[in-house]
Scaffold this motif. Structure first.
Motif, PDB file in Angstrom:
ATOM      1  N   LYS A  13      65.082  26.892  -2.733  1.00 57.17           N
ATOM      2  CA  LYS A  13      65.402  27.579  -2.671  1.00 57.17           C
ATOM      3  C   LYS A  13      67.136  28.261  -2.966  1.00 57.17           C
ATOM      4  CE  LYS A  13      62.109  28.420   1.822  1.00 57.17           C
ATOM      5  NZ  LYS A  13      62.625  28.188   3.206  1.00 57.17           N
ATOM      6  N   VAL A  14      67.507  27.612  -3.178  1.00 58.68           N
ATOM      7  CA  VAL A  14      69.053  27.663  -3.153  1.00 58.68           C
ATOM      8  C   VAL A  14      68.642  27.757  -4.790  1.00 58.68           C
ATOM      9  CG1 VAL A  14      71.118  26.272  -4.011  1.00 58.68           C
ATOM     10  CG2 VAL A  14      70.184  26.448  -2.148  1.00 58.68           C
ATOM     11  N   THR A  15      68.204  27.013  -5.991  1.00 59.74           N
ATOM     12  CA  THR A  15      67.561  27.263  -7.122  1.00 59.74           C
ATOM     13  C   THR A  15      67.715  28.712  -7.461  1.00 59.74           C
ATOM     14  OG1 THR A  15      67.641  24.361  -7.325  1.00 59.74           O
ATOM     15  CG2 THR A  15      67.733  26.055  -9.201  1.00 59.74           C
ATOM     16  N   SER A  16      66.261  29.236  -7.022  1.00 59.33           N
ATOM     17  CA  SER A  16      66.374  30.509  -7.111  1.00 59.33           C
ATOM     18  C   SER A  16      66.830  31.441  -7.362  1.00 59.33           C
ATOM     19  CB  SER A  16      64.449  31.072  -6.544  1.00 59.33           C
ATOM     20  OG  SER A  16      63.978  30.007  -6.870  1.00 59.33           O
ATOM     21  N   LEU A  17      67.594  31.350  -5.987  1.00 65.11           N
ATOM     22  CA  LEU A  17      69.224  32.299  -5.544  1.00 65.11           C
ATOM     23  C   LEU A  17      69.874  32.288  -7.462  1.00 65.11           C
ATOM     24  CD1 LEU A  17      70.549  34.641  -4.319  1.00 65.11           C
ATOM     25  CD2 LEU A  17      71.017  32.742  -2.792  1.00 65.11           C
ATOM     26  N   LEU A  18      70.496  31.187  -7.336  1.00 63.63           N
ATOM     27  CA  LEU A  18      71.333  30.835  -8.746  1.00 63.63           C
ATOM     28  C   LEU A  18      71.074  31.916  -9.985  1.00 63.63           C
ATOM     29  CD1 LEU A  18      72.948  27.592  -8.060  1.00 63.63           C
ATOM     30  CD2 LEU A  18      73.728  29.156  -7.440  1.00 63.63           C
ATOM     31  N   ILE A  19      69.275  31.444  -9.818  1.00 60.00           N
ATOM     32  CA  ILE A  19      68.655  31.721 -10.479  1.00 60.00           C
ATOM     33  C   ILE A  19      68.958  33.083 -11.010  1.00 60.00           C
ATOM     34  CG2 ILE A  19      66.654  32.380 -12.288  1.00 60.00           C
ATOM     35  CD1 ILE A  19      65.804  29.332 -11.318  1.00 60.00           C
ATOM     36  N   TRP A  20      68.703  33.923  -9.687  1.00 63.74           N
ATOM     37  CA  TRP A  20      68.756  35.193 -10.273  1.00 63.74           C
ATOM     38  C   TRP A  20      70.483  35.983 -10.797  1.00 63.74           C
ATOM     39  CZ3 TRP A  20      64.464  38.775 -10.442  1.00 63.74           C
ATOM     40  CH2 TRP A  20      63.346  38.161  -9.883  1.00 63.74           C
ATOM     41  N   VAL A  21      70.931  35.169  -9.771  1.00 60.80           N
ATOM     42  CA  VAL A  21      72.714  35.423 -10.130  1.00 60.80           C
ATOM     43  C   VAL A  21      72.616  35.451 -11.725  1.00 60.80           C
ATOM     44  CG1 VAL A  21      75.159  35.079  -9.618  1.00 60.80           C
ATOM     45  CG2 VAL A  21      72.882  35.028  -7.770  1.00 60.80           C
ATOM     46  N   ILE A  22      72.568  33.595 -12.297  1.00 60.56           N
ATOM     47  CA  ILE A  22      72.936  33.698 -13.300  1.00 60.56           C
ATOM     48  C   ILE A  22      72.322  34.760 -14.351  1.00 60.56           C
ATOM     49  CG2 ILE A  22      72.874  32.355 -15.324  1.00 60.56           C
ATOM     50  CD1 ILE A  22      72.475  30.272 -13.171  1.00 60.56           C
ATOM     51  N   SER A  23      71.246  35.466 -14.053  1.00 62.25           N
ATOM     52  CA  SER A  23      69.977  35.891 -14.633  1.00 62.25           C
ATOM     53  C   SER A  23      71.610  37.264 -14.988  1.00 62.25           C
ATOM     54  CB  SER A  23      69.191  36.625 -13.963  1.00 62.25           C
ATOM     55  OG  SER A  23      68.117  35.017 -14.775  1.00 62.25           O
ATOM     56  N   LEU A  24      72.104  38.043 -13.758  1.00 61.23           N
ATOM     57  CA  LEU A  24      72.701  39.217 -13.922  1.00 61.23           C
ATOM     58  C   LEU A  24      73.754  39.101 -14.501  1.00 61.23           C
ATOM     59  CD1 LEU A  24      73.186  41.641 -12.248  1.00 61.23           C
ATOM     60  CD2 LEU A  24      73.962  40.462 -10.509  1.00 61.23           C
ATOM     61  N   LEU A  25      73.989  38.021 -14.246  1.00 57.78           N
ATOM     62  CA  LEU A  25      75.555  38.336 -15.743  1.00 57.78           C
ATOM     63  C   LEU A  25      75.466  37.806 -17.016  1.00 57.78           C
ATOM     64  CD1 LEU A  25      77.524  34.728 -13.130  1.00 57.78           C
ATOM     65  CD2 LEU A  25      78.029  37.084 -12.695  1.00 57.78           C
ATOM     66  N   VAL A  26      74.320  36.968 -17.145  1.00 54.80           N
ATOM     67  CA  VAL A  26      74.187  36.731 -18.617  1.00 54.80           C
ATOM     68  C   VAL A  26      73.363  38.379 -18.829  1.00 54.80           C
ATOM     69  CG1 VAL A  26      73.653  34.778 -18.764  1.00 54.80           C
ATOM     70  CG2 VAL A  26      71.899  35.766 -18.724  1.00 54.80           C
ATOM     71  N   SER A  27      72.783  39.650 -18.618  1.00 52.42           N
ATOM     72  CA  SER A  27      72.201  40.096 -18.411  1.00 52.42           C
ATOM     73  C   SER A  27      73.417  41.646 -19.057  1.00 52.42           C
ATOM     74  CB  SER A  27      71.461  40.897 -17.714  1.00 52.42           C
ATOM     75  OG  SER A  27      70.783  39.819 -17.066  1.00 52.42           O
ATOM     76  N   LEU A  28      74.617  41.600 -18.533  1.00 48.64           N
ATOM     77  CA  LEU A  28      75.756  42.041 -18.725  1.00 48.64           C
ATOM     78  C   LEU A  28      76.404  43.230 -19.446  1.00 48.64           C
ATOM     79  CD1 LEU A  28      78.563  41.042 -15.490  1.00 48.64           C
ATOM     80  CD2 LEU A  28      76.867  42.489 -15.410  1.00 48.64           C
ATOM     81  N   PRO A  29      76.790  41.921 -20.861  1.00 50.27           N
ATOM     82  CA  PRO A  29      76.221  42.871 -21.917  1.00 50.27           C
ATOM     83  C   PRO A  29      75.582  43.465 -22.446  1.00 50.27           C
ATOM     84  CG  PRO A  29      76.164  40.168 -22.290  1.00 50.27           C
ATOM     85  CD  PRO A  29      76.386  41.042 -21.175  1.00 50.27           C
ATOM     86  N   GLN A  30      74.406  43.370 -21.625  1.00 49.23           N
ATOM     87  CA  GLN A  30      73.057  44.994 -21.938  1.00 49.23           C
ATOM     88  C   GLN A  30      74.101  45.984 -21.149  1.00 49.23           C
ATOM     89  OE1 GLN A  30      72.408  40.753 -21.914  1.00 49.23           O
ATOM     90  NE2 GLN A  30      70.671  41.348 -23.200  1.00 49.23           N
ATOM     91  N   ILE A  31      74.300  45.907 -19.688  1.00 44.93           N
ATOM     92  CA  ILE A  31      74.301  47.081 -18.806  1.00 44.93           C
ATOM     93  C   ILE A  31      75.379  47.494 -19.584  1.00 44.93           C
ATOM     94  CG2 ILE A  31      74.734  47.641 -17.025  1.00 44.93           C
ATOM     95  CD1 ILE A  31      73.127  44.321 -15.843  1.00 44.93           C
ATOM     96  N   ILE A  32      76.509  47.142 -19.956  1.00 44.63           N
ATOM     97  CA  ILE A  32      77.776  48.048 -19.944  1.00 44.63           C
ATOM     98  C   ILE A  32      77.509  48.470 -21.563  1.00 44.63           C
ATOM     99  CG2 ILE A  32      80.527  47.349 -20.425  1.00 44.63           C
ATOM    100  CD1 ILE A  32      79.798  44.421 -18.604  1.00 44.63           C
TER     101      ILE A  32
END
Length: 339
Positions: free
Chosen positions: A146-165
């Motif tokens: 469960k902790v790993t799954s949450l971290l994966i969503w957070v990491i995915s959000l962070l590495v997606s910031l260039p496309q969002i910005i």
């Protein structure tokens, strides 16, 4: 789509104008049709896996935790495809804010799906190579999952910031949603190749090699079935993901290929093949499981879709037989069966 950037719409200088126009017509029809097919199949398949995992499996194992996050990521991913399909047929009419949002959603769920696939591979490795330890530490592994799954969503959000910005709407003969920044494009490509291809591929090669070696020395009726599933998982990943990533890698190092119409065809076709993973993941990671199929028939029965033609009786008999068989197996055979 994530591949809708400025360079994609530069006219071909080496190809004839007529040939390039044929390509644009092909792309205008082929990609939207592919997106809609993947959307429909992915919506149905991933919705089924999600419903069954939540209401019938009830997160009883680490596999169940991952089988909630994987279809959730793929489900949100396919829900962005109708927008890209319409933009491919017409143009981007949804505005700048929607462009940034959909680019972000698309990218977040792409990374999440690939990282979850990596976690499933490692989980299978632990379950087969160290079955007793995995069984005894099931509660602890559930927490870490469960902790790993949450971290994966957070990491995915962070590495997606260039496309969002940097996502924006550009007027290039028609309105296009994408990003136009050479440095950002390089960073995005490097991240996509690392997290979205090389990391899952490396995990599969290492983990499944050891798993295959372990299964070959194991005793049990599930050995050959498990090996077939492993080879199928590897084959589907390689066939769907390798061509598109190879084409993107070639384009990043040899920009002159981008001016060739034939290379543009390769990009479009391999992209369509790559997105088939969203349809195939439910089959590869859920429907091959007897436990999942049993719960699927329970769902069908609960919503009243079974007729009185003996299907319900057949399902009940199959369930009873499987319970009898399951009770006779040891811990290692049970965990190996999850493959």
């Amino acid at each position: 789509m994530a591949e809708y950037n400025y360079e994609d719409y530069n006219s071909s200088y080496e190809s004839s104008r007529e040939e390039h126009q044929h390509f644009l017509q092909f792309k205008k029809v082929f990609l939207p049709c592919t997106y809609l097919v993947v959307f429909i199949c992915g919506l149905v398949g991933n919705s089924l896996v999600l419903v069954i995992s939540i209401f019938y499996h009830r997160l009883q194992s680490l596999t169940d935790v991952f089988l909630v996050n994987l279809p959730l990521a793929d489900l949100v991913f396919v829900c962005t495809l109708p927008f890209w399909a319409y933009a491919g047929i017409r143009e981007w009419v949804f505005g700048k804010a929607m462009c940034k949002t959909l680019l972000g959603i698309y990218t977040i769920n792409f990374y999440t799906s690939m990282l979850i696939l990596t976690c499933i591979t490692v989980d299978r490795f632990t379950a087969v190579v160290k079955p007793t330890k995995a069984y005894n530490q099931q509660a602890k592994r559930m927490t870490w999952g469960k902790v790993t799954s949450l971290l994966i969503w957070v990491i995915s959000l962070l590495v997606s910031l260039p496309q969002i910005i940097y996502g924006d709407v550009f007027d290039l003969d028609k309105l296009i949603c994408g990003y136009h920044n050479e440095e950002i494009s390089t960073v995005v490509l490097a991240t996509q190749m690392t997290l979205g291809f090389f990391l899952p591929l490396l995990a599969m090669i290492v983990c499944y090699s050891v798993i295959i070696k372990t299964l070959l020395h194991a005793r049990g009726f599930q050995k050959h079935r498990s090996l077939k599933i492993i080879f199928l998982v590897m084959a589907v990943f390689l066939v769907t993901q390798t061509p598109f990533n190879l084409v993107k890698l070639i384009r990043s190092t040899q920009w002159e290929y981008d001016a060739m119409t034939s290379f543009q065809y390769a990009i479009v076709v391999t992209e369509a093949i790559a997105y088939l993973r969203a349809c195939l993941n439910p089959v590869l990671y859920a429907f091959v499981s007897l436990k999942f199929r049993k719960n699927f028939w329970k769902l069908v029965k609960d919503i009243g879709c079974l007729s009185s033609l003996g299907v319900s009786h057949q399902w009940k008999s199959s369930e009873d037989n499987s319970k009898t068989c399951s009770a006779s197996h040891n811990v290692e055979a049970t965990i190996m069966f999850q493959l």
